[in-house]
Enzyme design. Structure first.
Site, PDB file in Angstrom:
ATOM      1  N   ILE A  61      12.788   2.047  -0.960  1.00 47.44           N
ATOM      2  CA  ILE A  61      13.576   1.226   0.019  1.00 47.44           C
ATOM      3  C   ILE A  61      14.936   0.618  -0.594  1.00 47.44           C
ATOM      4  N   GLU A 117       2.227  -2.290  -4.067  1.00 47.05           N
ATOM      5  CA  GLU A 117       1.675  -0.824  -3.420  1.00 47.05           C
ATOM      6  C   GLU A 117       1.771  -0.215  -1.963  1.00 47.05           C
ATOM      7  N   SER A 118       2.657   1.115  -1.901  1.00 44.48           N
ATOM      8  CA  SER A 118       2.372   0.910  -0.191  1.00 44.48           C
ATOM      9  C   SER A 118       2.400   1.959   0.261  1.00 44.48           C
ATOM     10  N   ASN A 170      -0.621   3.965   2.256  1.00 43.68           N
ATOM     11  CA  ASN A 170      -1.737   3.765   3.110  1.00 43.68           C
ATOM     12  C   ASN A 170      -2.455   4.588   2.399  1.00 43.68           C
ATOM     13  N   THR A 212       5.808  -5.007   6.569  1.00 41.06           N
ATOM     14  CA  THR A 212       5.871  -4.298   7.204  1.00 41.06           C
ATOM     15  C   THR A 212       5.390  -3.937   9.195  1.00 41.06           C
ATOM     16  N   ASP A 213       5.669  -3.049  10.297  1.00 40.15           N
ATOM     17  CA  ASP A 213       5.232  -3.026  11.587  1.00 40.15           C
ATOM     18  C   ASP A 213       3.517  -3.030  11.712  1.00 40.15           C
ATOM     19  N   GLU A 214       3.239  -2.679  10.881  1.00 41.60           N
ATOM     20  CA  GLU A 214       1.696  -2.082  10.398  1.00 41.60           C
ATOM     21  C   GLU A 214       0.285  -3.066  10.434  1.00 41.60           C
ATOM     22  N   TYR A 231      -4.342  -1.542   2.321  1.00 45.22           N
ATOM     23  CA  TYR A 231      -2.552  -1.138   2.420  1.00 45.22           C
ATOM     24  C   TYR A 231      -1.839  -2.153   3.659  1.00 45.22           C
ATOM     25  N   LYS A 270      -0.585  -6.753   3.508  1.00 49.97           N
ATOM     26  CA  LYS A 270       0.629  -7.355   3.795  1.00 49.97           C
ATOM     27  C   LYS A 270       0.786  -8.235   4.737  1.00 49.97           C
ATOM     28  N   TYR A 310      -1.747  15.481   9.006  1.00 51.47           N
ATOM     29  CA  TYR A 310      -3.059  15.206   9.580  1.00 51.47           C
ATOM     30  C   TYR A 310      -4.368  14.705  10.551  1.00 51.47           C
ATOM     31  N   ASP A 363      -8.052  14.229   9.093  1.00 56.25           N
ATOM     32  CA  ASP A 363      -7.651  13.266   9.534  1.00 56.25           C
ATOM     33  C   ASP A 363      -7.866  11.443   8.038  1.00 56.25           C
ATOM     34  N   GLY A 401      -9.283   5.885   9.721  1.00 57.03           N
ATOM     35  CA  GLY A 401      -8.723   4.455  10.177  1.00 57.03           C
ATOM     36  C   GLY A 401      -7.528   4.765  10.387  1.00 57.03           C
ATOM     37  N   HIS A 402      -7.304   5.922  10.758  1.00 57.89           N
ATOM     38  CA  HIS A 402      -5.950   6.446  11.099  1.00 57.89           C
ATOM     39  C   HIS A 402      -4.839   5.406  12.165  1.00 57.89           C
TER      40      HIS A 402
HETATM   41  P1  NAD Z   1       7.860   2.410  -2.709  1.00 50.40           P
HETATM   42  O1  NAD Z   1       5.839   2.775  -2.894  1.00 50.40           O
HETATM   43  O2  NAD Z   1       8.728   3.690  -2.393  1.00 50.40           O
HETATM   44  O3  NAD Z   1       8.015   1.352  -4.100  1.00 50.40           O
HETATM   45  C1  NAD Z   1       7.262   0.124  -4.661  1.00 50.40           C
HETATM   46  C2  NAD Z   1       8.255  -0.493  -6.458  1.00 50.40           C
HETATM   47  O4  NAD Z   1       7.897  -1.182  -5.770  1.00 50.40           O
HETATM   48  C3  NAD Z   1       8.410   1.165  -6.483  1.00 50.40           C
HETATM   49  O5  NAD Z   1       9.790   0.982  -7.407  1.00 50.40           O
HETATM   50  C4  NAD Z   1       7.011   0.313  -7.267  1.00 50.40           C
HETATM   51  O6  NAD Z   1       7.383   0.144  -9.462  1.00 50.40           O
HETATM   52  C5  NAD Z   1       6.895  -1.530  -7.704  1.00 50.40           C
HETATM   53  N1  NAD Z   1       6.016  -2.005  -7.796  1.00 50.40           N
HETATM   54  C6  NAD Z   1       5.270  -1.761  -7.553  1.00 50.40           C
HETATM   55  N2  NAD Z   1       3.650  -2.778  -8.231  1.00 50.40           N
HETATM   56  C7  NAD Z   1       4.898  -3.657  -8.590  1.00 50.40           C
HETATM   57  C8  NAD Z   1       4.783  -4.687  -9.900  1.00 50.40           C
HETATM   58  N3  NAD Z   1       3.662  -5.433 -10.171  1.00 50.40           N
HETATM   59  N4  NAD Z   1       5.560  -5.332 -10.281  1.00 50.40           N
HETATM   60  C9  NAD Z   1       6.482  -5.451 -10.064  1.00 50.40           C
HETATM   61  N5  NAD Z   1       6.998  -4.205  -9.202  1.00 50.40           N
HETATM   62  C10 NAD Z   1       6.088  -3.499  -8.985  1.00 50.40           C
HETATM   63  O7  NAD Z   1       8.052   1.353  -1.452  1.00 50.40           O
HETATM   64  P2  NAD Z   1       8.752   1.235  -0.122  1.00 50.40           P
HETATM   65  O8  NAD Z   1       8.241   2.500   0.326  1.00 50.40           O
HETATM   66  O9  NAD Z   1       9.618   1.671  -0.956  1.00 50.40           O
HETATM   67  O10 NAD Z   1       8.209   0.307   0.434  1.00 50.40           O
HETATM   68  C11 NAD Z   1       9.396  -0.919  -0.158  1.00 50.40           C
HETATM   69  C12 NAD Z   1       8.622  -2.140   0.634  1.00 50.40           C
HETATM   70  O11 NAD Z   1       8.798  -2.321   1.826  1.00 50.40           O
HETATM   71  C13 NAD Z   1       7.352  -2.331   0.120  1.00 50.40           C
HETATM   72  O12 NAD Z   1       6.558  -3.967   0.771  1.00 50.40           O
HETATM   73  C14 NAD Z   1       6.477  -2.068   2.186  1.00 50.40           C
HETATM   74  O13 NAD Z   1       4.873  -2.855   1.981  1.00 50.40           O
HETATM   75  C15 NAD Z   1       8.046  -2.210   2.596  1.00 50.40           C
HETATM   76  N6  NAD Z   1       8.192  -1.630   3.554  1.00 50.40           N
HETATM   77  C16 NAD Z   1       7.746   0.232   3.414  1.00 50.40           C
HETATM   78  C17 NAD Z   1       7.797   0.962   5.158  1.00 50.40           C
HETATM   79  C18 NAD Z   1       7.929   2.256   4.939  1.00 50.40           C
HETATM   80  O14 NAD Z   1       8.189   3.464   5.470  1.00 50.40           O
HETATM   81  N7  NAD Z   1       8.115   2.802   3.922  1.00 50.40           N
HETATM   82  C19 NAD Z   1       8.266   0.372   6.679  1.00 50.40           C
HETATM   83  C20 NAD Z   1       8.594  -0.985   6.528  1.00 50.40           C
HETATM   84  C21 NAD Z   1       8.530  -2.053   4.861  1.00 50.40           C
HETATM   85  O1  DAU Z   2       5.096   2.133   9.286  1.00 52.51           O
HETATM   86  C1  DAU Z   2       5.326   1.306   7.666  1.00 52.51           C
HETATM   87  C2  DAU Z   2       4.416   2.082   7.442  1.00 52.51           C
HETATM   88  O2  DAU Z   2       4.678   3.022   6.842  1.00 52.51           O
HETATM   89  C3  DAU Z   2       5.142   1.047   5.811  1.00 52.51           C
HETATM   90  O3  DAU Z   2       4.280  -0.286   5.815  1.00 52.51           O
HETATM   91  C4  DAU Z   2       4.298   2.522   4.368  1.00 52.51           C
HETATM   92  O4  DAU Z   2       4.186   1.794   2.429  1.00 52.51           O
HETATM   93  C5  DAU Z   2       4.726   3.657   4.920  1.00 52.51           C
HETATM   94  O5  DAU Z   2       4.200   4.608   3.884  1.00 52.51           O
HETATM   95  C6  DAU Z   2       4.648   4.539   6.375  1.00 52.51           C
HETATM   96  O6  DAU Z   2       2.900   4.150   6.056  1.00 52.51           O
HETATM   97  P1  DAU Z   2       2.396   6.052   6.840  1.00 52.51           P
HETATM   98  O7  DAU Z   2       0.797   5.538   6.634  1.00 52.51           O
HETATM   99  O8  DAU Z   2       3.308   5.862   8.760  1.00 52.51           O
HETATM  100  O9  DAU Z   2       3.345   6.423   6.655  1.00 52.51           O
HETATM  101  P2  DAU Z   2       3.030   7.938   5.698  1.00 52.51           P
HETATM  102  O10 DAU Z   2       4.117   8.749   4.928  1.00 52.51           O
HETATM  103  O11 DAU Z   2       2.145   7.536   4.968  1.00 52.51           O
HETATM  104  O12 DAU Z   2       2.405   8.759   6.496  1.00 52.51           O
HETATM  105  C7  DAU Z   2       2.908   8.864   8.216  1.00 52.51           C
HETATM  106  C8  DAU Z   2       2.214   9.441   9.536  1.00 52.51           C
HETATM  107  O13 DAU Z   2       2.390  10.635   9.018  1.00 52.51           O
HETATM  108  C9  DAU Z   2       0.799   9.061   9.470  1.00 52.51           C
HETATM  109  O14 DAU Z   2       0.694   9.618  10.519  1.00 52.51           O
HETATM  110  C10 DAU Z   2       0.107  10.327   7.911  1.00 52.51           C
HETATM  111  C11 DAU Z   2       0.403  11.333   8.625  1.00 52.51           C
HETATM  112  N1  DAU Z   2       1.027  12.239   7.783  1.00 52.51           N
HETATM  113  C12 DAU Z   2       1.525  12.196   6.194  1.00 52.51           C
HETATM  114  C13 DAU Z   2       1.150  12.308   5.382  1.00 52.51           C
HETATM  115  C14 DAU Z   2       1.534  12.366   3.625  1.00 52.51           C
HETATM  116  C15 DAU Z   2       0.261  13.793   7.948  1.00 52.51           C
HETATM  117  O15 DAU Z   2       0.104  14.449   8.992  1.00 52.51           O
HETATM  118  N2  DAU Z   2       0.495  14.992   6.544  1.00 52.51           N
HETATM  119  C16 DAU Z   2       0.648  14.020   5.198  1.00 52.51           C
HETATM  120  O16 DAU Z   2       0.793  14.738   4.734  1.00 52.51           O
END
Ligand code: NAD
Ligand code: DAU
Length: 332
Positions: free
Chosen positions: A13, A81-82, A84, A121-123, A148, A152, A205, A270, A273-274
């Site tokens: 992101i 660290e993002s 779960n 995050t909404d989590e 995770y 957050k 899952y 699964d 704690g999903h």
């Molecule tokens: P990501 O795992 O793709 O990227 C995380 C980045 O942070 C990486 O580039 C990593 O190298 C860097 N990083 C990790 N530890 C670090 C440290 N100690 N110092 C400096 N850099 C570090 O994550 P993402 O999915 O892009 O999520 C980014 C942010 O958005 C997170 O805070 C996450 O909680 C939040 N968020 C993600 C989602 C989603 O759907 N992915 C939704 C809502 C909020």
């Molecule tokens: O809601 C925001 C969050 O969304 C962010 O805070 C997190 O950083 C981001 O990783 C994401 O969390 P989820 O756990 O929802 O995302 P993930 O992509 O891991 O999984 C999405 C859904 O799909 C979840 O219900 C688990 C399921 N899943 C995931 C994987 C990797 C599967 O069914 N199969 C899979 O292989």
């Protein structure tokens, strides 16, 4: 605001946000990123070099953070660290980066009076029942489920405390599940797309009934930029785009777009704690800050995302085998 510091800008992101800011504003951007397994320098190419600087470093290192904060007008904090699943197997880096890292940044922002936007995050709100139309609002009590999401939640609480006790000029956003280009192949949508490209079946899952509320990463970026310029200090804004879908439905759509039968997937063990269902009520952001998403049509965004992974195999291929090896060790 001329000089923006973006932590975690080499992640999914964060890199989408950097591209968005450089394309839509004249701000200068400095990225601070540790380049963990999730960070990818190749997500930050073809950017205007006179307005972009990359610093490799840890947000939990006070000296590194001090140096980059001293020249920033504002910081947008994505680094975390993002994932779960990873947090269930090794929580330690989640505490270090998400809690200690956020604390280190807040102390520097306090020293330099830097405007701070915390991306969360909404989590943090836990989950909702599968049935019924209840959605998260800014007033929903915190109830995180995983290592995770609990770290957050802790980081959000630190930001709130630094606003109240030390007058740090901060806002917080809590967004739902993002999709789009540059997302690591460990995550749900890219994992399934790249599995199909590799001739492997998608892995769902449990029974796949869990619901996520999908938003395109570019819409998340425009929302964060809106909060940075118009948000009220001390306030939290939920970001979402009315994108609720069941996991099985998402996989069936990916299979259809990629010319596969709709039952060509496997149900696997699964997640512990999903969380069942996430759903965002984005009324505050829409009504008070007048923000609207641009990607109203999930299928169009999904098709573009599939095309991006087809066209950018060199970007994701180096991570694929290691990500699948981690899943294989977990029976998934
Ligand atoms: P990501 O795992 O793709 O990227 C995380 C980045 O942070 C990486 O580039 C990593 O190298 C860097 N990083 C990790 N530890 C670090 C440290 N100690 N110092 C400096 N850099 C570090 O994550 P993402 O999915 O892009 O999520 C980014 C942010 O958005 C997170 O805070 C996450 O909680 C939040 N968020 C993600 C989602 C989603 O759907 N992915 C939704 C809502 C909020
Ligand atoms: O809601 C925001 C969050 O969304 C962010 O805070 C997190 O950083 C981001 O990783 C994401 O969390 P989820 O756990 O929802 O995302 P993930 O992509 O891991 O999984 C999405 C859904 O799909 C979840 O219900 C688990 C399921 N899943 C995931 C994987 C990797 C599967 O069914 N199969 C899979 O292989």
């Amino acid at each position: 605001m001329r000089n923006l510091l973006v932590t975690g800008g080499a992640g999914f992101i964060g890199s989408n946000f950097v591209h968005h800011v450089l394309a839509h504003t004249d701000m200068r951007v400095t990225v601070l990123d540790k380049l963990t397994y999730a960070g990818n320098r190749a997500s930050l190419v073809d950017l205007p070099q006179d307005r972009f600087t990359f610093v490799e470093g840890d947000i939990a290192n006070a000296d590194t953070v001090d140096a980059v904060m001293s020249t920033a007008d504002a910081v947008v904090h994505y680094a975390a660290e993002s994932h779960n699943d990873n947090s269930l197997h090794d929580p330690a880096p989640f505490l270090q980066t998400n809690i200690v890292g956020t604390y280190t940044l807040l102390e520097a922002a306090r020293r330099y009076s830097t405007r701070f936007h915390h991306v969360s995050t909404d989590e943090v709100y836990g989950d909702l029942p599968l049935e019924g139309g209840e959605r998260f609002t800014e007033a929903t009590p915190y109830n995180p489920s995983s290592p995770y999401s609990s770290t957050k939640a802790g980081s959000d609480m630190l930001v709130r405390a630094w606003v109240r006790s030390f007058g740090v000029q901060a806002t917080i956003s809590n967004c739902s599940n993002n999709y789009g280009p540059y997302q690591h192949v460990e995550k749900f949508i890219p994992r399934q797309i790249t599995n199909i490209i590799d001739g492997q079946r998608p892995k769902i899952y449990g029974q796949g009934q869990n619901i996520r509320d999908w938003i395109h990463a570019d819409d998340h970026s425009s929302a964060v930029l809106t909060i940075l310029s118009k948000g009220v200090i001390g306030q939290t804004y939920l970001i979402g785009a009315d994108g609720e879908l069941g996991n099985r439905d998402v996989v069936e759509r990916i299979l259809a777009h990629m010319g596969q039968p709709d039952d060509a997937f496997d149900l696997v063990t699964d997640r512990a704690g999903h969380d069942l269902r996430y759903a965002i009520d984005p009324s505050k952001l829409r009504n008070e800050l007048d923000w609207r998403p641009a990607f109203g049509d999930f299928d169009r965004g999904l098709e573009q995302t599939i095309e991006w992974y087809r066209a950018n195999e060199a970007w994701w291929r180096p991570q694929k085998a290691a990500a699948e090896a981690r899943y294989a060790a977990q029976g998934r």
